[in-house]
Design an enzyme around this catalytic site. Structure first.
Site, PDB file in Angstrom:
ATOM      1  N   ASP A 182      49.261  66.078  62.328  1.00  0.00           N
ATOM      2  CA  ASP A 182      49.965  67.023  61.458  1.00  0.00           C
ATOM      3  C   ASP A 182      51.058  67.671  62.315  1.00  0.00           C
ATOM      4  O   ASP A 182      51.082  67.504  63.539  1.00  0.00           O
ATOM      5  CB  ASP A 182      48.974  68.091  60.943  1.00  0.00           C
ATOM      6  CG  ASP A 182      49.645  69.137  60.060  1.00  0.00           C
ATOM      7  OD1 ASP A 182      50.441  68.760  59.185  1.00  0.00           O
ATOM      8  OD2 ASP A 182      49.387  70.350  60.251  1.00  0.00           O
ATOM      9  N   SER A 183      51.927  68.428  61.657  1.00  0.00           N
ATOM     10  CA  SER A 183      52.937  69.183  62.404  1.00  0.00           C
ATOM     11  C   SER A 183      52.299  70.284  63.256  1.00  0.00           C
ATOM     12  O   SER A 183      52.918  70.762  64.196  1.00  0.00           O
ATOM     13  CB  SER A 183      53.912  69.825  61.420  1.00  0.00           C
ATOM     14  OG  SER A 183      53.199  70.704  60.564  1.00  0.00           O
TER      15      SER A 183
ATOM     16  N   TYR B 171      57.535  71.115  59.791  1.00  0.00           N
ATOM     17  CA  TYR B 171      58.205  69.895  59.334  1.00  0.00           C
ATOM     18  C   TYR B 171      58.932  70.123  57.999  1.00  0.00           C
ATOM     19  O   TYR B 171      59.911  69.462  57.693  1.00  0.00           O
ATOM     20  CB  TYR B 171      57.176  68.781  59.100  1.00  0.00           C
ATOM     21  CG  TYR B 171      56.730  67.976  60.308  1.00  0.00           C
ATOM     22  CD1 TYR B 171      57.181  68.256  61.599  1.00  0.00           C
ATOM     23  CD2 TYR B 171      55.840  66.909  60.140  1.00  0.00           C
ATOM     24  CE1 TYR B 171      56.747  67.502  62.686  1.00  0.00           C
ATOM     25  CE2 TYR B 171      55.412  66.143  61.220  1.00  0.00           C
ATOM     26  CZ  TYR B 171      55.863  66.443  62.489  1.00  0.00           C
ATOM     27  OH  TYR B 171      55.441  65.673  63.549  1.00  0.00           O
ATOM     28  N   GLY B 172      58.367  71.018  57.189  1.00  0.00           N
ATOM     29  CA  GLY B 172      58.790  71.137  55.792  1.00  0.00           C
ATOM     30  C   GLY B 172      60.280  71.296  55.542  1.00  0.00           C
ATOM     31  O   GLY B 172      60.825  70.683  54.629  1.00  0.00           O
TER      32      GLY B 172
ATOM     33  N   CYS C  12      49.020  65.395  56.732  1.00  0.00           N
ATOM     34  CA  CYS C  12      50.198  66.218  56.517  1.00  0.00           C
ATOM     35  C   CYS C  12      50.925  65.665  55.294  1.00  0.00           C
ATOM     36  O   CYS C  12      51.312  64.491  55.296  1.00  0.00           O
ATOM     37  CB  CYS C  12      51.088  66.128  57.756  1.00  0.00           C
ATOM     38  SG  CYS C  12      52.655  66.985  57.610  1.00  0.00           S
TER      39      CYS C  12
ATOM     40  N   GLU D 232      50.239  79.145  61.342  1.00  0.00           N
ATOM     41  CA  GLU D 232      50.312  78.725  62.753  1.00  0.00           C
ATOM     42  C   GLU D 232      50.018  79.912  63.674  1.00  0.00           C
ATOM     43  O   GLU D 232      49.392  79.760  64.718  1.00  0.00           O
ATOM     44  CB  GLU D 232      51.707  78.166  63.076  1.00  0.00           C
ATOM     45  CG  GLU D 232      51.959  76.771  62.540  1.00  0.00           C
ATOM     46  CD  GLU D 232      51.161  75.696  63.268  1.00  0.00           C
ATOM     47  OE1 GLU D 232      51.121  75.693  64.500  1.00  0.00           O
ATOM     48  OE2 GLU D 232      50.567  74.848  62.566  1.00  0.00           O
TER      49      GLU D 232
ATOM     50  N   CYS E 120      49.916  71.212  50.765  1.00  0.00           N
ATOM     51  CA  CYS E 120      50.256  71.278  52.197  1.00  0.00           C
ATOM     52  C   CYS E 120      48.941  71.540  52.907  1.00  0.00           C
ATOM     53  O   CYS E 120      48.169  72.422  52.491  1.00  0.00           O
ATOM     54  CB  CYS E 120      51.242  72.416  52.453  1.00  0.00           C
ATOM     55  SG  CYS E 120      51.458  72.801  54.217  1.00  0.00           S
TER      56      CYS E 120
ATOM     57  N   HIS F 149      48.183  72.960  55.565  1.00  0.00           N
ATOM     58  CA  HIS F 149      47.984  74.290  56.142  1.00  0.00           C
ATOM     59  C   HIS F 149      47.310  75.250  55.140  1.00  0.00           C
ATOM     60  O   HIS F 149      46.611  76.183  55.532  1.00  0.00           O
ATOM     61  CB  HIS F 149      49.331  74.909  56.546  1.00  0.00           C
ATOM     62  CG  HIS F 149      49.864  74.442  57.867  1.00  0.00           C
ATOM     63  ND1 HIS F 149      50.376  73.183  58.056  1.00  0.00           N
ATOM     64  CD2 HIS F 149      49.963  75.081  59.066  1.00  0.00           C
ATOM     65  CE1 HIS F 149      50.773  73.061  59.325  1.00  0.00           C
ATOM     66  NE2 HIS F 149      50.541  74.203  59.951  1.00  0.00           N
TER      67      HIS F 149
HETATM   68  N1  DGL Z   1      50.811  70.681  57.012  1.00  0.00           N
HETATM   69  C1  DGL Z   1      51.976  70.053  56.574  1.00  0.00           C
HETATM   70  C2  DGL Z   1      51.931  69.540  55.171  1.00  0.00           C
HETATM   71  O1  DGL Z   1      50.876  69.200  54.712  1.00  0.00           O
HETATM   72  C3  DGL Z   1      53.314  70.433  57.128  1.00  0.00           C
HETATM   73  C4  DGL Z   1      53.735  71.845  57.082  1.00  0.00           C
HETATM   74  C5  DGL Z   1      55.019  72.011  57.833  1.00  0.00           C
HETATM   75  O2  DGL Z   1      55.044  71.688  59.018  1.00  0.00           O
HETATM   76  O3  DGL Z   1      56.004  72.455  57.226  1.00  0.00           O
HETATM   77  O4  DGL Z   1      52.911  69.421  54.509  1.00  0.00           O
END
Ligand code: DGL
Length: 270
Positions: free
Chosen positions: A6-7, A38-39, A69, A148, A180, A182
């Site tokens: 994942d990020s 990453y988003g 992710c 985070e 997501c 997270h």
């Molecule tokens: N946990 C990630 C997802 O499921 C990425 C969140 C991110 O880094 O923006 O999209």
């Protein structure tokens, strides 16, 4: 061994269920905290990170990779399967299908990152499964950063979720899709804001079942006594990642490794 990435810390919402469902397996979990979030990034850039991470995980001997992710899955899942045809991949897609099947009000809220909403995967899931259902979307700007930082119940985290959910609740959503990885870590807060009449869908159990299924199909599952261990790797700071692993995975003394991106060729080396 199973590779999970994942990020950042989000994929641990998948890892914690994988560990329960597959207690014999060994895992390596990679958090690309050098590049989180990453988003907001272009899909091509996320695809590049995902490819380099995949190469590094394969070099460690993983047999199967869980792209834990939604953003990386949106950006790279097709590409990874085509580029590494011998490796089984499990990817994420927002759980619009079960949400559309279960909604009574016909209005569903989806929380995911901008890149996930832009990807073809999301468009195809909505087109295939959400006919006749109203889908309301929000990117919850800043929420990944709060998670985070471990601010799972901070006033700023609550404010982000209230801003996202209030208009959805006003339009009578009865289902929220956590698009997501997270976001399951703030599920208690989401449930508190949304109230008991709203159902929250976390895809982790379905992802764990799919992983178990693929392990069987490819004859990759470990047999014998449950010995499963987890190696935790970050491309960012080891100390803060260690604290997150202790907090989110309940590990008292996790093994934390750091891998480095090479500036010259942008590859990842353990
Ligand atoms: N946990 C990630 C997802 O499921 C990425 C969140 C991110 O880094 O923006 O999209």
């Amino acid at each position: 061994m199973i590779g999970v990435f994942d990020s950042g810390v989000g994929g641990m919402s998948i890892l914690r269920v994988l560990r329960k469902v597959l207690p014999r397996e060994n895992f390596i979990y990679l958090a690309d905290q050098a590049h989180v979030p990453y988003g907001p990034r272009p899909l091509l850039e996320v695809r590049h990170f995902s490819e380099q991470i995949t190469r590094a995980l394969l070099a460690q001997g993983v047999d199967l990779i869980v792209v834990a992710c939604n953003t990386a899955s949106a950006a790279a899942l097709h590409y990874l399967r085509a580029t590494f045809p011998d490796t089984p991949f499990v990817g994420m897609e927002p759980a619009v299908k079960p949400a559309a099947e279960h909604t009574h009000s016909g209005v569903v809220g989806v929380l995911a990152t901008p890149a996930t909403f832009q990807g073809k995967l999301y468009a195809s899931v909505v087109e295939r499964f959400a006919q006749g259902v109203t889908i309301l979307q929000d990117t919850c700007a800043g929420l990944v950063e709060q998670i985070e930082a471990g601010a799972l119940d901070a006033p700023a985290t609550r404010a982000i979720l209230e801003r996202a959910l209030s208009p959805m609740l006003a339009q009578n959503i009865d289902t929220i899709v956590l698009g997501c990885t997270h976001y399951p870590f703030v599920r208690p807060l989401i449930e508190e804001i949304a109230g008991p009449q709203v159902r929250v869908i976390d895809p982790a159990p379905a992802i764990a079942r799919q992983t178990a299924h693929l392990l069987g199909q490819y004859h990759l599952g470990e047999t014998g006594a449950p010995t499963g261990g987890i190696r935790y790797v970050t491309t960012g700071g080891a100390a803060s990642f260690g604290a997150a692993v202790r907090r989110l995975m309940g590990e008292s003394t996790p093994e934390i490794l750091t891998w480095h991106w090479q500036e010259d060729d942008a590859s990842l080396s353990p």
